[in-house]
Write a protein that holds these residues in place. Structure first.
Motif, PDB file in Angstrom:
ATOM      1  N   ILE A  18      34.007   6.140  27.348  1.00 18.24           N
ATOM      2  CA  ILE A  18      34.275   6.429  25.931  1.00 18.24           C
ATOM      3  C   ILE A  18      34.219   5.142  25.121  1.00 18.24           C
ATOM      4  O   ILE A  18      33.614   5.091  24.046  1.00 18.24           O
ATOM      5  CB  ILE A  18      35.631   7.158  25.769  1.00 18.24           C
ATOM      6  N   ASN A  19      34.834   4.089  25.641  1.00 19.53           N
ATOM      7  CA  ASN A  19      34.801   2.792  24.961  1.00 19.53           C
ATOM      8  C   ASN A  19      33.363   2.300  24.808  1.00 19.53           C
ATOM      9  O   ASN A  19      32.982   1.809  23.744  1.00 19.53           O
ATOM     10  CB  ASN A  19      35.642   1.775  25.734  1.00 19.53           C
ATOM     11  N   THR A  20      32.567   2.457  25.849  1.00 16.58           N
ATOM     12  CA  THR A  20      31.183   1.994  25.826  1.00 16.58           C
ATOM     13  C   THR A  20      30.351   2.747  24.790  1.00 16.58           C
ATOM     14  O   THR A  20      29.491   2.162  24.131  1.00 16.58           O
ATOM     15  CB  THR A  20      30.548   2.142  27.231  1.00 16.58           C
ATOM     16  N   VAL A  21      30.611   4.028  24.616  1.00 14.22           N
ATOM     17  CA  VAL A  21      29.874   4.826  23.631  1.00 14.22           C
ATOM     18  C   VAL A  21      30.378   4.552  22.209  1.00 14.22           C
ATOM     19  O   VAL A  21      29.582   4.418  21.273  1.00 14.22           O
ATOM     20  CB  VAL A  21      29.994   6.340  23.965  1.00 14.22           C
ATOM     21  N   LEU A  22      31.699   4.449  22.051  1.00 17.42           N
ATOM     22  CA  LEU A  22      32.256   4.278  20.711  1.00 17.42           C
ATOM     23  C   LEU A  22      32.117   2.858  20.166  1.00 17.42           C
ATOM     24  O   LEU A  22      32.054   2.674  18.946  1.00 17.42           O
ATOM     25  CB  LEU A  22      33.734   4.692  20.695  1.00 17.42           C
ATOM     26  N   ASP A  23      32.073   1.864  21.037  1.00 17.85           N
ATOM     27  CA  ASP A  23      31.952   0.477  20.566  1.00 17.85           C
ATOM     28  C   ASP A  23      30.761   0.286  19.630  1.00 17.85           C
ATOM     29  O   ASP A  23      30.941  -0.149  18.496  1.00 17.85           O
ATOM     30  CB  ASP A  23      31.862  -0.496  21.750  1.00 17.85           C
ATOM     31  N   PRO A  24      29.533   0.594  20.059  1.00 23.34           N
ATOM     32  CA  PRO A  24      28.413   0.371  19.134  1.00 23.34           C
ATOM     33  C   PRO A  24      28.474   1.291  17.910  1.00 23.34           C
ATOM     34  O   PRO A  24      28.074   0.889  16.812  1.00 23.34           O
ATOM     35  CB  PRO A  24      27.166   0.650  19.978  1.00 23.34           C
ATOM     36  N   LEU A  25      28.999   2.501  18.088  1.00 23.17           N
ATOM     37  CA  LEU A  25      29.112   3.414  16.950  1.00 23.17           C
ATOM     38  C   LEU A  25      30.052   2.846  15.886  1.00 23.17           C
ATOM     39  O   LEU A  25      29.712   2.803  14.703  1.00 23.17           O
ATOM     40  CB  LEU A  25      29.622   4.781  17.425  1.00 23.17           C
ATOM     41  N   PHE A  26      31.220   2.392  16.313  1.00 24.62           N
ATOM     42  CA  PHE A  26      32.201   1.867  15.357  1.00 24.62           C
ATOM     43  C   PHE A  26      31.804   0.488  14.823  1.00 24.62           C
ATOM     44  O   PHE A  26      31.977   0.216  13.641  1.00 24.62           O
ATOM     45  CB  PHE A  26      33.587   1.778  16.006  1.00 24.62           C
ATOM     46  N   ILE A  27      31.282  -0.372  15.693  1.00 20.25           N
ATOM     47  CA  ILE A  27      30.967  -1.740  15.280  1.00 20.25           C
ATOM     48  C   ILE A  27      29.715  -1.787  14.411  1.00 20.25           C
ATOM     49  O   ILE A  27      29.721  -2.389  13.330  1.00 20.25           O
ATOM     50  CB  ILE A  27      30.803  -2.660  16.506  1.00 20.25           C
ATOM     51  N   PHE A  28      28.645  -1.156  14.873  1.00 17.81           N
ATOM     52  CA  PHE A  28      27.379  -1.231  14.157  1.00 17.81           C
ATOM     53  C   PHE A  28      27.164  -0.055  13.201  1.00 17.81           C
ATOM     54  O   PHE A  28      26.777  -0.244  12.056  1.00 17.81           O
ATOM     55  CB  PHE A  28      26.200  -1.317  15.139  1.00 17.81           C
ATOM     56  N   GLY A  29      27.427   1.163  13.695  1.00 22.05           N
ATOM     57  CA  GLY A  29      27.188   2.342  12.862  1.00 22.05           C
ATOM     58  C   GLY A  29      28.141   2.450  11.686  1.00 22.05           C
ATOM     59  O   GLY A  29      27.719   2.739  10.562  1.00 22.05           O
ATOM     60  N   LEU A  30      29.409   2.212  11.919  1.00 22.71           N
ATOM     61  CA  LEU A  30      30.413   2.317  10.850  1.00 22.71           C
ATOM     62  C   LEU A  30      30.807   0.953  10.290  1.00 22.71           C
ATOM     63  O   LEU A  30      31.673   0.875   9.415  1.00 22.71           O
ATOM     64  CB  LEU A  30      31.649   3.053  11.371  1.00 22.71           C
ATOM     65  N   HIS A  31      30.205  -0.111  10.808  1.00 29.33           N
ATOM     66  CA  HIS A  31      30.421  -1.489  10.325  1.00 29.33           C
ATOM     67  C   HIS A  31      31.908  -1.865  10.308  1.00 29.33           C
ATOM     68  O   HIS A  31      32.393  -2.453   9.346  1.00 29.33           O
ATOM     69  CB  HIS A  31      29.801  -1.675   8.937  1.00 29.33           C
ATOM     70  N   MET A  32      32.604  -1.539  11.387  1.00 28.81           N
ATOM     71  CA  MET A  32      34.039  -1.805  11.459  1.00 28.81           C
ATOM     72  C   MET A  32      34.373  -3.128  12.143  1.00 28.81           C
ATOM     73  O   MET A  32      35.539  -3.530  12.146  1.00 28.81           O
ATOM     74  CB  MET A  32      34.738  -0.647  12.183  1.00 28.81           C
ATOM     75  N   GLY A  33      33.401  -3.796  12.760  1.00 30.58           N
ATOM     76  CA  GLY A  33      33.635  -5.097  13.370  1.00 30.58           C
ATOM     77  C   GLY A  33      34.714  -5.078  14.438  1.00 30.58           C
ATOM     78  O   GLY A  33      34.749  -4.207  15.303  1.00 30.58           O
ATOM     79  N   MET A  34      35.620  -6.051  14.333  1.00 37.15           N
ATOM     80  CA  MET A  34      36.702  -6.203  15.321  1.00 37.15           C
ATOM     81  C   MET A  34      37.569  -4.949  15.383  1.00 37.15           C
ATOM     82  O   MET A  34      37.965  -4.520  16.465  1.00 37.15           O
ATOM     83  CB  MET A  34      37.584  -7.407  14.968  1.00 37.15           C
ATOM     84  N   ALA A  35      37.861  -4.382  14.238  1.00 37.51           N
ATOM     85  CA  ALA A  35      38.697  -3.178  14.197  1.00 37.51           C
ATOM     86  C   ALA A  35      38.020  -2.027  14.932  1.00 37.51           C
ATOM     87  O   ALA A  35      38.675  -1.255  15.632  1.00 37.51           O
ATOM     88  CB  ALA A  35      39.000  -2.792  12.748  1.00 37.51           C
ATOM     89  N   GLY A  36      36.712  -1.918  14.804  1.00 30.44           N
ATOM     90  CA  GLY A  36      35.975  -0.859  15.487  1.00 30.44           C
ATOM     91  C   GLY A  36      36.029  -0.999  16.996  1.00 30.44           C
ATOM     92  O   GLY A  36      36.216  -0.017  17.717  1.00 30.44           O
ATOM     93  N   SER A  37      35.886  -2.230  17.459  1.00 30.26           N
ATOM     94  CA  SER A  37      35.961  -2.469  18.900  1.00 30.26           C
ATOM     95  C   SER A  37      37.353  -2.137  19.440  1.00 30.26           C
ATOM     96  O   SER A  37      37.486  -1.495  20.479  1.00 30.26           O
ATOM     97  CB  SER A  37      35.619  -3.929  19.206  1.00 30.26           C
ATOM     98  N   ALA A  38      38.373  -2.572  18.720  1.00 28.70           N
ATOM     99  CA  ALA A  38      39.756  -2.305  19.144  1.00 28.70           C
ATOM    100  C   ALA A  38      40.045  -0.809  19.121  1.00 28.70           C
ATOM    101  O   ALA A  38      40.677  -0.274  20.038  1.00 28.70           O
ATOM    102  CB  ALA A  38      40.729  -3.049  18.237  1.00 28.70           C
ATOM    103  N   LEU A  39      39.567  -0.126  18.101  1.00 32.59           N
ATOM    104  CA  LEU A  39      39.786   1.314  17.998  1.00 32.59           C
ATOM    105  C   LEU A  39      39.072   2.057  19.128  1.00 32.59           C
ATOM    106  O   LEU A  39      39.634   2.978  19.726  1.00 32.59           O
ATOM    107  CB  LEU A  39      39.314   1.815  16.633  1.00 32.59           C
ATOM    108  N   ALA A  40      37.852   1.653  19.431  1.00 34.08           N
ATOM    109  CA  ALA A  40      37.118   2.276  20.544  1.00 34.08           C
ATOM    110  C   ALA A  40      37.878   2.093  21.851  1.00 34.08           C
ATOM    111  O   ALA A  40      37.970   3.022  22.658  1.00 34.08           O
ATOM    112  CB  ALA A  40      35.722   1.669  20.651  1.00 34.08           C
TER     113      ALA A  40
END
Length: 189
Positions: free
Chosen positions: A154-176
């Motif tokens: 789940i982390n592996t799939v959500l990391d690029p989605l949150f970081i790149f797709g939603l442009h969340m950066g550090m917060a996206g990685s932590a959330l994933a």
């Protein structure tokens, strides 16, 4: 046990890869600053997970299945409580802790963002890592592996989605990461 260690490493490798590509070296430094807190979670998980699994097995060996269930329940409860305590202490003393772990000023904002979010997942990180020992002790090693692996996927799939797709950066990685840990923790329960 080896799969659990591999999965734990996978979380870190995936985060480092995506953060490094999106945020850069300051983002990678921030995750490294937070690493002692993750190590603290693993230490609690091992203490309570291995201890709970051992007492469960000893109790089952004596034929005391009722007592064995209590050991599992107590171990899981203590893991969750200690996770909440560590999370609260981390959030209350976030900046001083990160400075103590060596965060320079130019990394602190990244580390605060990342750690402030990942700290919310500490109870589930502890439960997932420690609970795997309890699940294995109950005779389900394959389930323990699948529960741990599911969170990492789940982390592996959500990391690029949150970081790149939603442009969340550090917060996206932590959330994933915490979404993966919450999912694994729920499966362990």
């Amino acid at each position: 046990k080896k799969i659990a260690m591999l999965v734990s490493s996978l979380y870190n490798i995936v985060d480092q890869f995506f953060i490094g590509n999106a945020v850069g070296e300051l983002g990678n430094a921030a995750t490294n600053i937070a690493f002692p807190l993750n190590t603290s979670c693993v230490a609690i998980a091992l203490l309570m997970g291995i201890g709970g699994a051992s007492t469960f097995n000893l109790s089952m060996g004596r034929g005391d299945s009722k007592g064995a269930g209590k050991y599992i329940g107590n171990s899981a409860t203590v893991m969750l409580v200690l996770g909440v305590v560590l999370s609260a202490v981390t959030l209350l003393f976030l900046a001083p802790l990160l400075r103590f772990f060596g965060s320079p000023d130019h990394v602190l904002a990244y580390a605060k963002t990342y750690t402030g979010i990942t700290a919310l997942g500490f109870p589930f990180l502890i439960l997932t890592n420690g609970g795997g020992h309890l699940v294995r002790a109950d005779g389900s090693p394959l389930n323990a592996m699948l529960y741990n692996l599911s969170g990492a996927l789940i982390n592996t799939v959500l990391d690029p989605l949150f970081i790149f797709g939603l442009h969340m950066g550090m917060a996206g990685s932590a959330l994933a990461m915490i979404i993966g840990q919450i999912f694994s923790g729920i499966l362990i329960i």
